[in-house]
Scaffold this active site. Structure first.
Site, PDB file in Angstrom:
ATOM      1  NE  ARG A 144      -3.823  -0.148   2.580  1.00 26.89           N
ATOM      2  CZ  ARG A 144      -5.096  -0.507   2.351  1.00 26.89           C
ATOM      3  NH1 ARG A 144      -5.410  -1.762   2.140  1.00 26.89           N
ATOM      4  NH2 ARG A 144      -6.043   0.390   2.344  1.00 26.89           N
ATOM      5  CE1 TYR A 147      -4.508   6.653  -3.402  1.00 27.84           C
ATOM      6  CE2 TYR A 147      -4.750   6.070  -1.091  1.00 27.84           C
ATOM      7  CZ  TYR A 147      -5.213   6.731  -2.213  1.00 27.84           C
ATOM      8  OH  TYR A 147      -6.364   7.477  -2.147  1.00 27.84           O
ATOM      9  CG  ASP A 148      -0.738   4.099   2.462  1.00 29.36           C
ATOM     10  OD1 ASP A 148      -1.577   4.021   1.549  1.00 29.36           O
ATOM     11  OD2 ASP A 148      -0.768   3.359   3.462  1.00 29.36           O
ATOM     12  CD  GLU A 149       5.518   6.391   3.283  1.00 26.73           C
ATOM     13  OE1 GLU A 149       5.258   7.592   3.452  1.00 26.73           O
ATOM     14  OE2 GLU A 149       6.023   5.679   4.177  1.00 26.73           O
ATOM     15  CG  ASN A 176     -12.793   3.971   3.350  1.00 20.68           C
ATOM     16  OD1 ASN A 176     -11.974   4.388   4.156  1.00 20.68           O
ATOM     17  ND2 ASN A 176     -12.638   2.839   2.700  1.00 20.68           N
ATOM     18  NE  ARG A 188     -12.640   2.912  -4.941  1.00 19.38           N
ATOM     19  CZ  ARG A 188     -12.513   4.201  -5.208  1.00 19.38           C
ATOM     20  NH1 ARG A 188     -12.196   5.041  -4.254  1.00 19.38           N
ATOM     21  NH2 ARG A 188     -12.694   4.653  -6.427  1.00 19.38           N
ATOM     22  CB  SER A 191     -18.193  -0.814  -6.101  1.00 23.11           C
ATOM     23  OG  SER A 191     -16.838  -0.801  -5.732  1.00 23.11           O
ATOM     24  CB  THR A 212     -14.136  -0.388  11.787  1.00 27.46           C
ATOM     25  OG1 THR A 212     -12.977   0.388  12.139  1.00 27.46           O
ATOM     26  CG2 THR A 212     -14.484  -1.350  12.906  1.00 27.46           C
ATOM     27  NE  ARG A 213     -10.756   0.477   5.454  1.00 24.99           N
ATOM     28  CZ  ARG A 213     -10.021  -0.420   6.103  1.00 24.99           C
ATOM     29  NH1 ARG A 213     -10.250  -0.680   7.380  1.00 24.99           N
ATOM     30  NH2 ARG A 213      -9.039  -1.066   5.472  1.00 24.99           N
TER      31      ARG A 213
HETATM   32  P1  NAD Z   1     -11.086   7.407  -9.285  1.00 28.68           P
HETATM   33  O1  NAD Z   1     -10.087   6.344  -9.601  1.00 28.68           O
HETATM   34  O2  NAD Z   1     -12.491   7.197  -9.712  1.00 28.68           O
HETATM   35  O3  NAD Z   1     -10.605   8.816  -9.843  1.00 28.68           O
HETATM   36  C1  NAD Z   1      -9.274   9.146 -10.071  1.00 28.68           C
HETATM   37  C2  NAD Z   1      -9.185   9.860 -11.406  1.00 28.68           C
HETATM   38  O4  NAD Z   1      -7.830  10.250 -11.642  1.00 28.68           O
HETATM   39  C3  NAD Z   1      -9.611   8.977 -12.583  1.00 28.68           C
HETATM   40  O5  NAD Z   1     -10.476   9.675 -13.419  1.00 28.68           O
HETATM   41  C4  NAD Z   1      -8.296   8.667 -13.285  1.00 28.68           C
HETATM   42  O6  NAD Z   1      -8.442   8.382 -14.648  1.00 28.68           O
HETATM   43  C5  NAD Z   1      -7.518   9.928 -13.004  1.00 28.68           C
HETATM   44  N1  NAD Z   1      -6.057   9.758 -13.106  1.00 28.68           N
HETATM   45  C6  NAD Z   1      -5.296   8.774 -12.555  1.00 28.68           C
HETATM   46  N2  NAD Z   1      -4.003   8.952 -12.902  1.00 28.68           N
HETATM   47  C7  NAD Z   1      -3.963  10.069 -13.690  1.00 28.68           C
HETATM   48  C8  NAD Z   1      -2.919  10.753 -14.375  1.00 28.68           C
HETATM   49  N3  NAD Z   1      -1.631  10.328 -14.308  1.00 28.68           N
HETATM   50  N4  NAD Z   1      -3.244  11.849 -15.098  1.00 28.68           N
HETATM   51  C9  NAD Z   1      -4.521  12.287 -15.164  1.00 28.68           C
HETATM   52  N5  NAD Z   1      -5.553  11.675 -14.541  1.00 28.68           N
HETATM   53  C10 NAD Z   1      -5.268  10.573 -13.813  1.00 28.68           C
HETATM   54  O7  NAD Z   1     -11.004   7.626  -7.706  1.00 28.68           O
HETATM   55  P2  NAD Z   1     -11.848   8.560  -6.735  1.00 28.68           P
HETATM   56  O8  NAD Z   1     -12.398   7.702  -5.681  1.00 28.68           O
HETATM   57  O9  NAD Z   1     -12.747   9.467  -7.494  1.00 28.68           O
HETATM   58  O10 NAD Z   1     -10.675   9.412  -6.072  1.00 28.68           O
HETATM   59  C11 NAD Z   1     -10.390  10.746  -6.449  1.00 28.68           C
HETATM   60  C12 NAD Z   1      -9.294  11.303  -5.538  1.00 28.68           C
HETATM   61  O11 NAD Z   1      -9.727  11.264  -4.175  1.00 28.68           O
HETATM   62  C13 NAD Z   1      -7.994  10.503  -5.602  1.00 28.68           C
HETATM   63  O12 NAD Z   1      -6.899  11.398  -5.548  1.00 28.68           O
HETATM   64  C14 NAD Z   1      -8.034   9.668  -4.355  1.00 28.68           C
HETATM   65  O13 NAD Z   1      -6.741   9.343  -3.885  1.00 28.68           O
HETATM   66  C15 NAD Z   1      -8.778  10.577  -3.393  1.00 28.68           C
HETATM   67  N6  NAD Z   1      -9.443   9.808  -2.336  1.00 28.68           N
HETATM   68  C16 NAD Z   1     -10.560   9.052  -2.610  1.00 28.68           C
HETATM   69  C17 NAD Z   1     -11.137   8.303  -1.589  1.00 28.68           C
HETATM   70  C18 NAD Z   1     -12.365   7.461  -1.820  1.00 28.68           C
HETATM   71  O14 NAD Z   1     -12.816   6.782  -0.893  1.00 28.68           O
HETATM   72  N7  NAD Z   1     -12.998   7.472  -2.971  1.00 28.68           N
HETATM   73  C19 NAD Z   1     -10.584   8.325  -0.297  1.00 28.68           C
HETATM   74  C20 NAD Z   1      -9.443   9.085  -0.080  1.00 28.68           C
HETATM   75  C21 NAD Z   1      -8.884   9.837  -1.092  1.00 28.68           C
HETATM   76  N1  UDP Z   2     -12.902  -5.666   1.676  1.00 23.34           N
HETATM   77  C1  UDP Z   2     -13.588  -6.868   1.834  1.00 23.34           C
HETATM   78  N2  UDP Z   2     -14.122  -7.453   0.714  1.00 23.34           N
HETATM   79  C2  UDP Z   2     -14.017  -6.906  -0.526  1.00 23.34           C
HETATM   80  C3  UDP Z   2     -13.317  -5.692  -0.680  1.00 23.34           C
HETATM   81  C4  UDP Z   2     -12.763  -5.093   0.441  1.00 23.34           C
HETATM   82  O1  UDP Z   2     -13.717  -7.388   2.947  1.00 23.34           O
HETATM   83  O2  UDP Z   2     -14.546  -7.516  -1.482  1.00 23.34           O
HETATM   84  C5  UDP Z   2     -12.345  -5.005   2.880  1.00 23.34           C
HETATM   85  C6  UDP Z   2     -10.869  -4.621   2.781  1.00 23.34           C
HETATM   86  O3  UDP Z   2     -10.047  -5.689   3.180  1.00 23.34           O
HETATM   87  C7  UDP Z   2     -10.816  -3.454   3.747  1.00 23.34           C
HETATM   88  C8  UDP Z   2     -12.183  -2.795   3.615  1.00 23.34           C
HETATM   89  O4  UDP Z   2     -13.035  -3.780   3.042  1.00 23.34           O
HETATM   90  O5  UDP Z   2     -10.658  -3.922   5.069  1.00 23.34           O
HETATM   91  C9  UDP Z   2     -12.192  -1.540   2.739  1.00 23.34           C
HETATM   92  O6  UDP Z   2     -11.557  -1.867   1.524  1.00 23.34           O
HETATM   93  P1  UDP Z   2     -11.442  -0.829   0.320  1.00 23.34           P
HETATM   94  O7  UDP Z   2     -10.566  -1.464  -0.704  1.00 23.34           O
HETATM   95  O8  UDP Z   2     -12.796  -0.397  -0.093  1.00 23.34           O
HETATM   96  O9  UDP Z   2     -10.754   0.468   0.949  1.00 23.34           O
HETATM   97  P2  UDP Z   2      -9.491   0.724   1.897  1.00 23.34           P
HETATM   98  O10 UDP Z   2      -8.922  -0.583   2.412  1.00 23.34           O
HETATM   99  O11 UDP Z   2      -8.521   1.446   1.034  1.00 23.34           O
HETATM  100  O12 UDP Z   2     -10.044   1.529   2.997  1.00 23.34           O
END
Ligand code: NAD
Ligand code: UDP
Length: 321
Positions: A144, A147-149, A176, A188, A191, A212-213
């Site tokens: 991970r 992404y995290d770093e 989330n 995720r 979905s 948990t989330r």
């Molecule tokens: P998503 O994957 O649906 O959207 C990300 C978008 O970025 C996509 O349209 C993708 O095509 C575009 N993208 C990726 N790499 C690219 C690049 N090199 N150049 C141009 N476009 C690029 O994800 P999301 O859930 O809509 O997330 C949007 C933002 O929010 C992200 O930065 C994500 O890290 C952040 N975020 C989302 C969540 C969540 O739960 N959905 C949580 C924390 C942070």
């Molecule tokens: N998860 C799960 N079943 C799935 C997909 C995810 O149990 O089919 C769990 C996953 O291990 C995590 C949590 O649900 O503990 C949230 O996962 P997600 O990938 O949505 O987001 P993130 O881990 O980045 O918060």
């Protein structure tokens, strides 16, 4: 001459970005959506393509972009574990090069810039719920970490540009988030469970499902991001934006089964490495500073999301978007 605000949204064709495009157009702004369609799709913004104040641009944020704008929402980055782990080197590049390019753009045109950071900066948190002051517990060398770093380094760049060049920055730590337009195959949890329940397939709980989330509906999240962007310049964040309602993954599965009336069974699969055990935002800052809090209960948000996936799966071209 431009009277309306001109706003760039990187990653605007993604799940969250597409809602931001919509809401910002409704607010009267000119919106440029820049996306390389790695995880986002044209379909997510198809309903906006004819809007006179909307422009869609294929662009990879790892390369510089030259546009004249007043505000930048920096959303580009794959967000689901299977997408960001598909090409981890590219994920780090996307976060870091993107931040450098967009901060450079913001500096040149004197734009205000918001970073979509993440609760992942807290890693597998040893403090619960997570306040912004917590520095996190992130493995720097695990699956991970790209992404995290990458997101942590982007935050560093934002604050260094702020201190060194007086840029107006806004850092949102997004927890989330779920809703319509999530990609049905991005792995995720929300979905996955909804699609599995609607298809009558087994619902895959990773580990014992007791991790948990806290799930925020996309409308609430977008309102929070726009509130942060519009806040006074001295408000930089980082600020948590998320819904503090905390659920085990098993509880989420049970709610999805209940709301869909599905006959799907729960099955258990191995827990992915470094999967955080718990996550819940402390949103006191967002409440006090932005006067923001989420309004949509999990049950209501899930109902809307289920309706979206149900319609998608019953289309003949069902492979999505
Ligand atoms: P998503 O994957 O649906 O959207 C990300 C978008 O970025 C996509 O349209 C993708 O095509 C575009 N993208 C990726 N790499 C690219 C690049 N090199 N150049 C141009 N476009 C690029 O994800 P999301 O859930 O809509 O997330 C949007 C933002 O929010 C992200 O930065 C994500 O890290 C952040 N975020 C989302 C969540 C969540 O739960 N959905 C949580 C924390 C942070
Ligand atoms: N998860 C799960 N079943 C799935 C997909 C995810 O149990 O089919 C769990 C996953 O291990 C995590 C949590 O649900 O503990 C949230 O996962 P997600 O990938 O949505 O987001 P993130 O881990 O980045 O918060």
């Amino acid at each position: 001459m431009h009277l309306e605000r001109r706003i760039l949204i990187t990653g605007g064709a993604g799940f969250i970005g597409s809602f931001l495009c919509e809401r910002l157009l409704e607010s009267g702004a000119n919106v440029i959506c820049a996306d390389n369609f790695f995880t986002g799709t044209r379909t997510n913004v198809a309903h906006l393509l004819n809007h006179p104040r909307f422009e869609l641009m294929r662009h990879d944020v790892c390369f510089p972009l030259y546009v004249e704008v007043d505000e930048i929402y920096n959303m580009a980055c794959p967000a689901s574990p299977i997408h960001y782990q598909f090409d981890p080197v590219q994920t780090t590049k996307t976060s870091v090069h993107d931040a450098i390019n967009m901060l450079g753009l913001a500096k040149r045109v004197k734009a205000k810039i918001l970073q979509a950071s993440t609760s992942e900066v807290y890693g597998d948190p040893a403090v619960h719920p997570q306040p912004e002051e917590y520095w996190g517990n992130v493995n720097p060398i695990g699956p991970r970490s790209c992404y995290d770093e990458g997101k942590r380094c982007a935050e560093t760049l934002f604050f260094d540009y702020h201190r060194q060049h007086q840029l107006r920055i806004k850092v949102a730590r997004i927890f989330n988030t779920y809703g319509p337009r999530m990609h049905p195959n991005d792995g995720r949890v929300v979905s996955n469970f909804i699609v599995q329940a609607l298809k009558g397939e087994d619902i895959t709980l990773y580990g014992d499902g007791q991790q948990t989330r806290s799930f925020c509906y996309v409308d609430d999240l977008v309102r929070g991001l726009m509130g942060l962007m519009d806040s006074p310049d001295h408000i930089t964040g980082p600020i948590n934006i998320g819904n503090p309602g905390e659920f085990t993954i098993r509880q989420l599965a049970e709610q999805v089964i209940d709301l869909t009336g599905s006959k799907s069974q729960l099955v258990f699969r191995p827990l992915p490495q470094d999967d955080p055990k718990q996550r819940q935002p402390n949103i006191e800052k967002a409440r006090e500073i932005l006067n923001w809090e989420p309004k949509v209960q999990l049950r209501d948000g899930l109902t809307k999301t289920i309706a979206y996936f149900d319609a998608m799966l019953s289309r003949p071209d069902q492979d999505k978007k």
